[in-house]
Design a protein around this motif. Structure first.
Motif, PDB file in Angstrom:
ATOM      1  N   ASN A 209       0.745  -1.157  -0.119  1.00  0.00           N
ATOM      2  CA  ASN A 209       0.372  -0.080  -0.133  1.00  0.00           C
ATOM      3  C   ASN A 209       0.927   0.884   0.047  1.00  0.00           C
ATOM      4  OD1 ASN A 209      -2.475  -1.352  -0.286  1.00  0.00           O
ATOM      5  ND2 ASN A 209      -1.956  -1.836   2.469  1.00  0.00           N
ATOM      6  N   PRO A 210       0.473   2.428  -0.719  1.00  0.00           N
ATOM      7  CA  PRO A 210      -0.989   2.470  -1.399  1.00  0.00           C
ATOM      8  C   PRO A 210      -1.257   2.002  -2.934  1.00  0.00           C
ATOM      9  CG  PRO A 210      -0.055   4.811  -2.074  1.00  0.00           C
ATOM     10  CD  PRO A 210       1.117   3.333  -0.540  1.00  0.00           C
ATOM     11  N   ARG A 211      -2.279   1.472  -3.389  1.00  0.00           N
ATOM     12  CA  ARG A 211      -2.134   0.807  -4.788  1.00  0.00           C
ATOM     13  C   ARG A 211      -2.830   2.275  -5.764  1.00  0.00           C
ATOM     14  NH1 ARG A 211      -0.566  -4.330  -3.987  1.00  0.00           N
ATOM     15  NH2 ARG A 211      -2.492  -5.050  -2.714  1.00  0.00           N
ATOM     16  N   PRO A 212      -2.472   2.604  -6.568  1.00  0.00           N
ATOM     17  CA  PRO A 212      -1.730   3.659  -7.971  1.00  0.00           C
ATOM     18  C   PRO A 212      -3.392   4.640  -7.351  1.00  0.00           C
ATOM     19  CG  PRO A 212      -1.429   2.444  -9.244  1.00  0.00           C
ATOM     20  CD  PRO A 212      -1.580   0.964  -7.279  1.00  0.00           C
ATOM     21  N   GLN A 213      -4.598   4.124  -7.310  1.00  0.00           N
ATOM     22  CA  GLN A 213      -5.969   4.235  -7.446  1.00  0.00           C
ATOM     23  C   GLN A 213      -6.555   5.093  -5.890  1.00  0.00           C
ATOM     24  OE1 GLN A 213      -5.347   1.316  -6.808  1.00  0.00           O
ATOM     25  NE2 GLN A 213      -7.021   0.348  -6.150  1.00  0.00           N
ATOM     26  N   GLN A 214      -5.059   4.706  -5.055  1.00  0.00           N
ATOM     27  CA  GLN A 214      -5.478   5.660  -3.715  1.00  0.00           C
ATOM     28  C   GLN A 214      -4.500   6.671  -3.957  1.00  0.00           C
ATOM     29  OE1 GLN A 214      -4.449   1.529  -1.889  1.00  0.00           O
ATOM     30  NE2 GLN A 214      -6.358   2.294  -0.369  1.00  0.00           N
ATOM     31  N   VAL A 215      -3.535   7.034  -4.239  1.00  0.00           N
ATOM     32  CA  VAL A 215      -3.294   7.958  -4.801  1.00  0.00           C
ATOM     33  C   VAL A 215      -3.551   9.413  -5.555  1.00  0.00           C
ATOM     34  CG1 VAL A 215      -0.695   7.064  -4.017  1.00  0.00           C
ATOM     35  CG2 VAL A 215      -0.874   7.819  -6.369  1.00  0.00           C
ATOM     36  N   ASN A 216      -3.312  10.358  -5.216  1.00  0.00           N
ATOM     37  CA  ASN A 216      -4.031  11.649  -6.685  1.00  0.00           C
ATOM     38  C   ASN A 216      -2.488  11.852  -7.733  1.00  0.00           C
ATOM     39  OD1 ASN A 216      -5.796  13.392  -7.428  1.00  0.00           O
ATOM     40  ND2 ASN A 216      -4.939  15.166  -6.197  1.00  0.00           N
ATOM     41  N   GLU A 217      -2.188  11.247  -8.074  1.00  0.00           N
ATOM     42  CA  GLU A 217      -0.691  12.049  -8.796  1.00  0.00           C
ATOM     43  C   GLU A 217      -1.205  12.102 -10.169  1.00  0.00           C
ATOM     44  OE1 GLU A 217       1.672  12.786  -7.078  1.00  0.00           O
ATOM     45  OE2 GLU A 217       2.131  11.525  -5.539  1.00  0.00           O
ATOM     46  N   PRO A 218      -0.698  13.223 -10.549  1.00  0.00           N
ATOM     47  CA  PRO A 218      -1.096  13.619 -12.231  1.00  0.00           C
ATOM     48  C   PRO A 218      -0.547  12.662 -13.504  1.00  0.00           C
ATOM     49  CG  PRO A 218       1.150  15.251 -11.633  1.00  0.00           C
ATOM     50  CD  PRO A 218       0.162  14.684  -9.916  1.00  0.00           C
ATOM     51  N   TRP A 219       0.357  11.834 -12.504  1.00  0.00           N
ATOM     52  CA  TRP A 219       1.630  10.971 -14.087  1.00  0.00           C
ATOM     53  C   TRP A 219       0.664   9.308 -14.136  1.00  0.00           C
ATOM     54  CZ3 TRP A 219       3.033   7.501 -10.752  1.00  0.00           C
ATOM     55  CH2 TRP A 219       3.432   7.847  -9.083  1.00  0.00           C
ATOM     56  N   VAL A 220      -0.681   9.189 -12.660  1.00  0.00           N
ATOM     57  CA  VAL A 220      -1.035   7.773 -12.768  1.00  0.00           C
ATOM     58  C   VAL A 220      -1.855   8.144 -14.110  1.00  0.00           C
ATOM     59  CG1 VAL A 220      -2.845   6.455 -11.258  1.00  0.00           C
ATOM     60  CG2 VAL A 220      -0.489   7.897 -10.252  1.00  0.00           C
ATOM     61  N   PRO A 221      -1.984   7.070 -14.902  1.00  0.00           N
ATOM     62  CA  PRO A 221      -2.727   7.236 -15.898  1.00  0.00           C
ATOM     63  C   PRO A 221      -4.464   6.687 -16.171  1.00  0.00           C
ATOM     64  CG  PRO A 221      -1.653   5.626 -16.181  1.00  0.00           C
ATOM     65  CD  PRO A 221      -1.142   5.860 -14.452  1.00  0.00           C
ATOM     66  N   GLY A 222      -4.945   7.792 -16.991  1.00  0.00           N
ATOM     67  CA  GLY A 222      -6.157   6.990 -16.967  1.00  0.00           C
ATOM     68  C   GLY A 222      -7.258   7.413 -16.094  1.00  0.00           C
ATOM     69  N   SER A 223      -7.141   7.969 -15.127  1.00  0.00           N
ATOM     70  CA  SER A 223      -8.024   8.628 -13.838  1.00  0.00           C
ATOM     71  C   SER A 223      -8.358   6.825 -13.551  1.00  0.00           C
ATOM     72  CB  SER A 223      -9.319   8.572 -14.755  1.00  0.00           C
ATOM     73  OG  SER A 223      -8.962  10.198 -14.913  1.00  0.00           O
ATOM     74  N   TYR A 224      -7.431   6.348 -13.190  1.00  0.00           N
ATOM     75  CA  TYR A 224      -7.349   5.163 -12.926  1.00  0.00           C
ATOM     76  C   TYR A 224      -8.361   4.434 -12.032  1.00  0.00           C
ATOM     77  CZ  TYR A 224      -5.346   0.445 -10.169  1.00  0.00           C
ATOM     78  OH  TYR A 224      -5.268  -0.548  -9.862  1.00  0.00           O
ATOM     79  N   SER A 225      -8.775   5.419 -10.893  1.00  0.00           N
ATOM     80  CA  SER A 225     -10.150   4.987  -9.760  1.00  0.00           C
ATOM     81  C   SER A 225     -11.282   4.762 -11.221  1.00  0.00           C
ATOM     82  CB  SER A 225     -10.295   6.022  -9.177  1.00  0.00           C
ATOM     83  OG  SER A 225      -8.931   5.538  -7.636  1.00  0.00           O
ATOM     84  N   HIS A 226     -11.445   5.916 -12.027  1.00  0.00           N
ATOM     85  CA  HIS A 226     -12.576   6.294 -12.434  1.00  0.00           C
ATOM     86  C   HIS A 226     -12.922   4.527 -13.812  1.00  0.00           C
ATOM     87  CE1 HIS A 226     -15.690   7.756 -15.067  1.00  0.00           C
ATOM     88  NE2 HIS A 226     -15.243   7.632 -16.035  1.00  0.00           N
ATOM     89  N   ALA A 227     -11.450   4.304 -14.156  1.00  0.00           N
ATOM     90  CA  ALA A 227     -11.808   3.720 -15.111  1.00  0.00           C
ATOM     91  C   ALA A 227     -11.892   2.331 -14.331  1.00  0.00           C
ATOM     92  CB  ALA A 227     -10.938   3.765 -15.903  1.00  0.00           C
ATOM     93  N   ILE A 228     -11.383   1.853 -13.057  1.00  0.00           N
ATOM     94  CA  ILE A 228     -11.144   0.588 -12.815  1.00  0.00           C
ATOM     95  C   ILE A 228     -13.198   0.131 -12.063  1.00  0.00           C
ATOM     96  CG2 ILE A 228     -11.381  -0.711 -10.519  1.00  0.00           C
ATOM     97  CD1 ILE A 228      -8.770  -0.733 -12.486  1.00  0.00           C
ATOM     98  N   ASN A 229     -13.757   1.962 -11.567  1.00  0.00           N
ATOM     99  CA  ASN A 229     -15.098   1.263 -11.189  1.00  0.00           C
ATOM    100  C   ASN A 229     -15.962   1.156 -12.409  1.00  0.00           C
ATOM    101  OD1 ASN A 229     -14.724   1.833  -8.318  1.00  0.00           O
ATOM    102  ND2 ASN A 229     -14.392   3.544  -8.517  1.00  0.00           N
ATOM    103  N   ARG A 230     -15.484   2.099 -14.199  1.00  0.00           N
ATOM    104  CA  ARG A 230     -16.592   1.985 -14.931  1.00  0.00           C
ATOM    105  C   ARG A 230     -16.542   0.732 -15.467  1.00  0.00           C
ATOM    106  NH1 ARG A 230     -17.997   6.859 -17.287  1.00  0.00           N
ATOM    107  NH2 ARG A 230     -19.264   5.302 -18.838  1.00  0.00           N
ATOM    108  N   LEU A 231     -16.185  -0.306 -15.277  1.00  0.00           N
ATOM    109  CA  LEU A 231     -15.333  -1.500 -16.325  1.00  0.00           C
ATOM    110  C   LEU A 231     -15.962  -2.157 -16.120  1.00  0.00           C
ATOM    111  CD1 LEU A 231     -11.170  -1.267 -16.856  1.00  0.00           C
ATOM    112  CD2 LEU A 231     -12.978  -1.525 -18.891  1.00  0.00           C
TER     113      LEU A 231
END
Length: 238
Positions: A209-231
């Motif tokens: 921890n943390p996983r990428p979706q737990q951090v707010n970094e501009p270089w984490v691609p593709g709105s990670y949390s949003h993409a994971i929740n929408r799939l």
């Protein structure tokens, strides 16, 4: 060579994580996902796990990437890896031996978050593990010999290290990025970042921890949390 990852059911990751990782690679990259879940992702070849890993820690399922029936050279990535730069030179490398990371907290140790595995090197690892699987699963529980990467160090002794092969490319989020006193993920013993992505970094390793979706970094691609929740939830246990 093909890019490989492993998804075992019952943990923190799902099919959406495989798609998110695959989308970070250049067009035309071939990926293999070893899994006990059903999925359909264009460009990703699904290879069913042949062993039941449900009664041990999820990382032991990585042993399947050393299977003798898969004859490709493999470049393995953990599902929480973030690619921040051009990695095409990495995809074209063909070392003659296994390459692993140096552990970010214990540099003398190996880390298995990213590995290059030439086909000829698989047999040694596969045969060693299946001679005494229960012994190794029970033995490799200490910080200096932990999990699959502790087992690999017992078998291999040492390997080439990515930090030597491609200096500056591979960084740890918790060690090299987060800033002490600012990030809740920083710790006094190991964190030495200034809050920014180090210059030249092309791959960020999120170990634990943390996983990428737990951090707010501009270089984490593709709105990670949003993409994971929408799939769509298309994964089902076999």
């Amino acid at each position: 060579m093909k890019v490989a990852t492993v998804l075992r059911s019952g943990g923190d990751f799902g099919v959406a994580n495989v798609k998110w990782l695959f989308n970070q690679f250049p067009a035309g990259t071939e990926m293999i996902c070893f899994t006990d879940m059903k999925m359909v992702i264009p460009g990703v070849t699904v290879v069913p796990l042949i062993n039941d890993w449900s009664k041990c820690r999820g990382w032991w399922a990585k042993m399947e990437i050393f299977r003798p029936d898969i004859t490709d050279d493999l470049l393995y990535f953990d599902l929480d890896t973030v690619i921040t730069g051009d990695i095409r030179p990495l995809l074209s490398l063909r070392p003659d031996e296994i390459v692993m990371l140096s552990d970010y907290y214990r540099p003398h140790n190996l880390m298995s978050a990213i590995m290059y595995i030439p086909n000829h090197a698989k047999k040694q690892v596969w045969d060693a593990f299946w001679r005494q699987p229960r012994y190794y699963i029970n033995y490799c529980k200490l910080p200096d010999c932990l999990g699959d990467q502790g087992f690999l160090q017992l078998v291999l002794g040492d390997t080439l290290r990515w930090q030597d092969v491609l200096p500056g490319w591979f960084v740890s989020y918790k060690k090299n990025v987060v800033k002490l006193g600012v990030s809740p993920w920083a710790n006094k013993r190991h964190s030495e970042g200034d809050g920014r992505l180090p210059e030249g970094a092309r791959v960020v390793v999120f170990h634990g921890n943390p996983r990428p979706q737990q951090v707010n970094e501009p270089w984490v691609p593709g709105s990670y949390s949003h993409a994971i929740n929408r799939l769509p939830k298309v994964a089902v246990a076999l």
